[in-house]
Every structure is written in C-alpha cells, then in structure tokens.
Design an enzyme around this catalytic site. Structure first.
Site, PDB file in Angstrom:
ATOM      1  N   HIS A 126       0.812  -1.225   0.000  1.00  0.00           N
ATOM      2  CA  HIS A 126       0.000   0.000   0.000  1.00  0.00           C
ATOM      3  C   HIS A 126       0.847   1.278   0.000  1.00  0.00           C
ATOM      4  CE1 HIS A 126      -3.725  -2.137   0.322  1.00  0.00           C
ATOM      5  NE2 HIS A 126      -3.409  -2.693   1.474  1.00  0.00           N
ATOM      6  N   ASP A 163      -2.819 -10.674  -2.414  1.00  0.00           N
ATOM      7  CA  ASP A 163      -3.446 -10.102  -1.213  1.00  0.00           C
ATOM      8  C   ASP A 163      -4.888  -9.695  -1.567  1.00  0.00           C
ATOM      9  OD1 ASP A 163      -2.341  -8.629   1.567  1.00  0.00           O
ATOM     10  OD2 ASP A 163      -4.059  -7.593   0.664  1.00  0.00           O
ATOM     11  N   HIS A 165      -6.408  -7.090  -0.783  1.00  0.00           N
ATOM     12  CA  HIS A 165      -6.482  -5.652  -1.053  1.00  0.00           C
ATOM     13  C   HIS A 165      -5.621  -5.315  -2.270  1.00  0.00           C
ATOM     14  CE1 HIS A 165      -7.092  -6.087   3.365  1.00  0.00           C
ATOM     15  NE2 HIS A 165      -8.103  -5.274   3.114  1.00  0.00           N
ATOM     16  N   ASP A 244      -4.967 -12.651   3.325  1.00  0.00           N
ATOM     17  CA  ASP A 244      -6.199 -12.121   3.912  1.00  0.00           C
ATOM     18  C   ASP A 244      -7.427 -12.327   3.034  1.00  0.00           C
ATOM     19  OD1 ASP A 244      -5.053 -10.362   2.123  1.00  0.00           O
ATOM     20  OD2 ASP A 244      -4.976  -8.657   3.499  1.00  0.00           O
TER      21      ASP A 244
HETATM   22 ZN   LIG Z   1      -4.376  -7.027   2.520  1.00  0.00          ZN
END
Ligand SMILES: [Zn+2]
Length: 308
Positions: A126, A163, A165, A244
């Site tokens: 991120h 991931d 995200h 996740d």
């Molecule tokens: Zn994540």
C-alpha cells in the site's frame, strides 16, 4: 537448489498497539508454525539486512525517506496515517523488510537459491511513492523489482499480488513503467478504492466480488493472468503474498481456503519453471487471522520447496 527464507527479530519490534491487526505476533506465529511442521529445517534461513538509502530511493523520493526518519518517535507511538502507526523501531523494521527483498533478489539471480520467501513486516504494497498507507511504509516488492531491473539489469519483471487488497502503492510506482507486469487480484469495491479503471496494459486487475469462493477465484486468476504473463516472458516473478483473502480473515470478505494458497503457489512455480528458470521471490503482505495466516504460509512454502 534451495528455498531461501528471510526474517529478522527486529521486524517484530515495530508495534502499532495491542488492538492493531498488523501485529508482531504474525511473524512469531509463522516462525513457530514452520518449526512445528518441520519445514524450518528444509529452508535456507537468512537474517535480513537493512536496505540502503540508495536502494530505497529507487522507489521513494529522498524527502519521503527523510520525513519518515524524522517522524520516528523516541518513545510511544505517532500516527503516520489513520491506519498506520510508528514506534521507535518502525523505521529500522521497514528498512529490514525492504532489505530482505534486495537480498532475496541477489541470491535468486546468482543461483544461490531457486526461490525465496521473506517473512517480514511492515508490509509494503500500500506504500505509494510519497505516502504511507494501509500499514505500509516502504514498498518492499517495488524496491525488490527495481533492484532486479537496475542493479541486475533485468528487462522484464512480473509482480503477482494475491493479497485481498489492491496493491495501490505498487500501481502508483509502476503505473508508467511497462518493464513491470503487475497482476493483481483483490476484493472490489473495497479498500484502498483506487486504480480500478483505465489501467495501462501492463497492469492486470482481477476484481473479486465479496463472497468469492475457491472455484470462482481460480477461474478468474486463470483467465485474468496466465496468458498475458506467458506472453510477457518475465525474467523473474515477484509475489506480494497476502493471506487475507482466506474466509476466516477478519479484514475482508473473500472466501478462499488454505488449499487455494497451495493452488496459486503451484501455478506460480509452474509458470516460473516455464518462463524464468523457476525464479520466484515472495514477500509477506497481509493476513490477519493467525491460524489461516500460518497455514497459508505453510501451504505457500511447501509449494516453493517442491519447486526448488
Ligand atoms: Zn491485505
């Protein structure tokens, strides 16, 4: 050849508070689980070293790096953004996390290891060029890719990000750099709510609906990534390995099983075997349910070992 494993005890000193899901316990739980399952003895264990300023500045401007250093508290914690805190150890932990990817690239590209896993935190995908986000400070996978491209003079590197995200930071850094093919799957619409439309051809987004199950996931990845990955002919495959998307993870709503991490790892190592002499470097990103995290990492590492 070996599967290299990178870690450092100081990556567990970065601590964002007892209630924060991105906790030091994630790394100790992974280590204990690998020791209990006997996988630890099969890995070539390495202690991470800090990335140098010059290695960090391939992905981040000087001003951002020095700002993080200056923000470092001498005690207690400060918030770098609403999700992301710094304690006195964070800056070093972040440099160790980034440095592990540099070392892994050096080992894999000089045939000291076939593939590698970096069990490090803080995560990185991120982190944008000049902005912390989502528990990330330095973009570890981007720094590894830029080391392979710049120092080792590779021309094409693929990053696969599974991931749950989207790795908005990795998109931010490589948006204008077609030397990197970025294949990403993520729950959508969902945090970080960025980069979902109008992407250039070297950024392949596979958005996943909430509730996506194993069969739907595998088909979406197969359709979305593999043909273009083969056509790209990467010289190295890097993996942003977040766990996740597991159905037990508290931070998202995709319903993968541990076996899906075996499957994705088999696909990655198969493609790497066909395309780039098996060269795979995987770096830990998310995964916040300790049991599904450790079992996912186990499945992933079994796949890397089987291919080494
Ligand atoms: Zn994540």
């Amino acid at each position: 050849m070996a599967t290299a494993y990178f870690h450092h005890p100081d990556c567990e000193k970065h601590d964002m508070g007892d209630d924060h899901p991105e906790s030091p316990r994630r790394l100790s739980a992974i280590r204990e689980h690998l020791q209990q399952t006997g996988l630890w003895e099969q890995l070539a264990i390495n202690e991470a070293e800090e990335a140098s300023h010059d290695e960090l500045r391939r992905a981040h401007p000087d001003s951002y790096i020095s700002q993080l250093e200056q923000m470092t508290p001498s005690q207690g914690r400060i918030m770098a953004d609403p999700d992301t805190a710094m304690n006195p150890h964070t800056f070093r932990s972040a440099k160790l996390a980034a440095g592990s990817g540099i070392q892994a690239v050096n080992q894999v590209l000089t045939n000291q290891a076939r593939n590698a896993f970096c069990a490090i935190r803080p995560p990185g995908h991120h982190a944008e060029r000049s902005r912390t986000m989502g528990f990330s400070f330095f973009n570890n996978i981007a720094i590894a890719a830029l080391h392979a491209l710049t120092f080792h003079h590779l021309e094409r590197v693929a990053i696969l990000d599974f991931d749950v995200h989207q790795g908005n930071g990795t998109v931010d850094i490589f948006h204008h750099d077609p030397r990197v093919l970025l294949c990403s799957s993520f729950q959508h619409p969902f945090y970080p709510f960025k980069h979902s439309h109008g992407m250039p051809g070297h950024i392949l987004n596979v958005p996943l609906d909430p509730g996506t199950d194993s069969a739907t996931y595998r088909q979406a990845i197969t359709d979305g990534w593999f043909e273009e990955l083969a056509a790209f002919k990467p010289q190295l495959i890097l993996v942003s390995a977040g766990f996740d998307a597991h159905r037990l993870d508290p931070l998202a709503d995709v319903n993968l099983e541990t076996e899906d991490y075996s499957w994705i790892t088999e696909q990655i190592t198969r493609l790497a075997g066909e395309l780039c002499r098996g060269r795979v470097i995987s770096m830990l990103e998310g995964g916040y349910h300790l049991q599904s995290l450790t079992e996912g990492v186990e499945a992933h590492i079994r796949g890397l070992l089987a291919a080494s």
